[in-house]
Scaffold this active site. Structure first.
Site, PDB file in Angstrom:
ATOM      1  N   GLU A 165       0.886  -1.013   0.038  1.00 39.76           N
ATOM      2  CA  GLU A 165      -0.015   0.061   0.078  1.00 39.76           C
ATOM      3  C   GLU A 165       0.836   1.045  -0.052  1.00 39.76           C
ATOM      4  O   GLU A 165       0.862   2.082   0.851  1.00 39.76           O
ATOM      5  CB  GLU A 165      -0.882  -0.097   1.125  1.00 39.76           C
ATOM      6  CG  GLU A 165      -1.951  -0.981   1.147  1.00 39.76           C
ATOM      7  CD  GLU A 165      -3.064  -1.006   2.232  1.00 39.76           C
ATOM      8  OE1 GLU A 165      -3.048   0.086   2.827  1.00 39.76           O
ATOM      9  OE2 GLU A 165      -3.981  -1.752   2.316  1.00 39.76           O
ATOM     10  N   GLU A 167      -5.176  -8.767   1.782  1.00 41.78           N
ATOM     11  CA  GLU A 167      -5.659  -8.366   3.136  1.00 41.78           C
ATOM     12  C   GLU A 167      -7.284  -8.174   2.853  1.00 41.78           C
ATOM     13  O   GLU A 167      -7.671  -7.420   2.039  1.00 41.78           O
ATOM     14  CB  GLU A 167      -5.116  -6.886   3.582  1.00 41.78           C
ATOM     15  CG  GLU A 167      -3.666  -7.139   4.151  1.00 41.78           C
ATOM     16  CD  GLU A 167      -3.388  -5.752   4.481  1.00 41.78           C
ATOM     17  OE1 GLU A 167      -4.102  -4.869   5.007  1.00 41.78           O
ATOM     18  OE2 GLU A 167      -2.016  -5.604   4.554  1.00 41.78           O
TER      19      GLU A 167
HETATM   20  C1  BGC Z   1      -2.738  -2.050   6.228  1.00 39.46           C
HETATM   21  C2  BGC Z   1      -2.590  -2.751   7.587  1.00 39.46           C
HETATM   22  C3  BGC Z   1      -3.756  -2.171   8.637  1.00 39.46           C
HETATM   23  C4  BGC Z   1      -5.046  -2.305   7.640  1.00 39.46           C
HETATM   24  C5  BGC Z   1      -6.213  -1.974   8.911  1.00 39.46           C
HETATM   25  C6  BGC Z   1      -4.300  -2.084   5.608  1.00 39.46           C
HETATM   26  O1  BGC Z   1      -4.376  -0.888   4.942  1.00 39.46           O
HETATM   27  O2  BGC Z   1      -2.014  -2.533   5.355  1.00 39.46           O
HETATM   28  O3  BGC Z   1      -1.088  -2.291   8.043  1.00 39.46           O
HETATM   29  O4  BGC Z   1      -3.553  -2.444   9.612  1.00 39.46           O
HETATM   30  O5  BGC Z   1      -5.027  -1.881   6.506  1.00 39.46           O
HETATM   31  O6  BGC Z   1      -6.397  -0.700   8.844  1.00 39.46           O
END
Ligand code: BGC
Length: 445
Positions: free
Chosen positions: A164, A348
């Protein structure tokens, strides 16, 4: 159930959010250690110094829990300043030894390490030399990448360069993230440089050419949706799409910035310095694309439309919209805009609880909203796979509650709860749900 047999089921974390051990065994501070220590930068002044203490608890706590969950992959990141305390130059043996043992232990347990080189934690020593706005950072990152691929290429089958890159822009332009500047031109320069550095990392990977390993990048797509079809709302949607995710996907998957963004930044007087060769680097062919998807973002200039939406929408208890189709939309969009050829991994996806999560009488947290959220996303992901899209893995964010950047310990993204005093980890209901889901999907139950 149509998830492929060899699908990667994982959970994701990052070094700066879980490791702690900030000053142990030769590690030097990252920009997040410095930033969080300044007054007012994180919720209640929370620091990442100890966090989940995974630097000391990986083997006796994290690994056994990963095994119990039944994941076949674990996404984690390397702390740059742990392995290169000066940012460049001499490797720190103790730091290197830690990661080697972690990667080997994962492999021995049938859990594929998926390793990110840069998850927001630039060594402070490099920030002191100008950080992401100094073009030399491209070389610094290239050296770091080369050294990691050379040392761990045979034990890590999946790599990504950066996670990101928008966070870097936020850190230099908006100040909410480390290093905490509020200069739009710097933000644009920083995000351009990190995209070129990503390319330098891919180049280093091809040079080392580790056998059976793959390289990708991780980008978050938060698609904007206009709440009305007025020209103003459509224009707002387009503008925000351009600035928030196309800024990254365009040069990586399309080899250039859009005319729209270049014209806008020029007009705003914040256009970054670029060199022609930069785009050969940003668009280096990838082995896979890491897609982070959390939600869509409804936008409007119309107050009434905004109010109607807030009252009528479908929300979770944390007041974020429940829109699991976001993952399906994002996969479609990568194909429609770029005709993406490489496989996609959802690197993610997750949701949070704000404040203290209530513990039920049976002693565990009944995070039914998180279960609903994850189940919804998996359903839409499965639909995309059914339609023939090449998606090969899914990582839930996160294994455990951790240092959530400026929200520190107030936002809880874990499927297990972390007692930050004792370091003990307790599964929430969603961890049981995910374990069962994986077992079923892998045909193990
Ligand atoms: C990031 C993480 C973060 C998660 C939740 C993502 O954008 O890569 O590091 O903890 O979002 O906010």
């Amino acid at each position: 159930m149509s998830f492929p047999k060899n699908f990667l089921w994982g959970v994701a974390t990052s070094a700066g959010q879980i490791e702690g051990g900030a000053f142990e065994d030769g590690r030097t501070p990252s920009i997040w250690d410095t930033f969080a220590a300044k007054p007012g930068k994180t919720h209640n002044g929370g620091l990442p110094t100890v966090a989940c203490n995974s630097y000391n608890r990986f083997f006796d706590r994290d690994l056994p829990n990963l095994i119990k969950l039944g994941v076949n992959s674990y996404r984690l990141s390397i702390s740059w300043s742990r392995v290169l305390p000066n940012g460049v130059g001499q490797l720190n043996e103790k730091g290197m030894d830690y990661y080697k043992r972690v990667f080997e232990a994962l492999n021995q347990n049938g859990i594929t390490p998926n390793v990110t080189l840069y998850h927001w934690d630039l060594p402070q020593v490099l920030e002191d030399r100008g950080g992401w706005i100094n073009r030399e950072v491209i070389e610094w990152f290239g050296e770091y990448a080369y050294k990691m691929f050379s040392a761990f290429g045979d034990v890590v089958p999946m790599w990504s360069t950066v996670n990101e890159p928008i966070a870097t822009y936020v850190g230099y332009a908006h100040g909410g993230f480390a290093p905490g500047y509020t200069n739009e031109a710097w933000g644009n320069q920083a995000r351009h440089n990190i995209l070129v550095a990503h390319g330098k990392g891919v180049e280093a990977f091809r040079a080392v050419s580790p056998k059976n390993a793959k390289i990708g990048v991780v980008i978050d797509v938060w698609k904007r949706h206009a709440l009305t079809d007025s020209p103003e709302d459509i224009a707002l949607m387009k503008d925000q799409d351009e600035r928030n995710w196309k800024f990254y996907t365009d040069p990586i998957l399309g080899g250039k910035y859009s005319d729209y963004i270049l014209t806008q930044l020029e007009k705003e007087g914040t256009l970054m310095k670029m060199e022609p060769h930069d785009f050969e680097l940003t668009s280096q062919p990838l082995d896979y694309f890491g897609l982070n998807v959390y939600n869509r973002v409804p936008v409007t200039v119309n107050q009434q439309a905004q109010m109607d939406f807030s009252q009528g929408g479908n929300f979770l208890n944390n007041r974020t919209e429940y829109y699991p189709k976001a993952v399906y939309d994002a996969i479609h969009l990568l194909h429609d805009l770029y005709d993406i050829k490489c496989p996609i991994y959802i690197t993610e996806n997750g949701t949070y609880f704000e404040g203290a999560e209530p513990v039920a009488e049976d002693g565990i947290i009944h995070d039914d909203d998180r279960i609903r959220y994850v189940a919804g996303f998996l359903e839409w992901l499965e639909k995309a796979i059914d339609e023939g899209f090449d998606v090969r893995g899914y990582y839930l964010w996160s294994l455990m509650d951790n240092f959530e950047w400026s929200a520190a310990y107030n936002f809880k993204f874990g499927i297990s709860a972390m007692d930050f005093t004792t370091g003990s980890m307790t599964w929430k209901k969603s961890a049981y749900f995910y374990r069962d889901f994986i077992q079923n999907a892998r045909g193990l139950s």
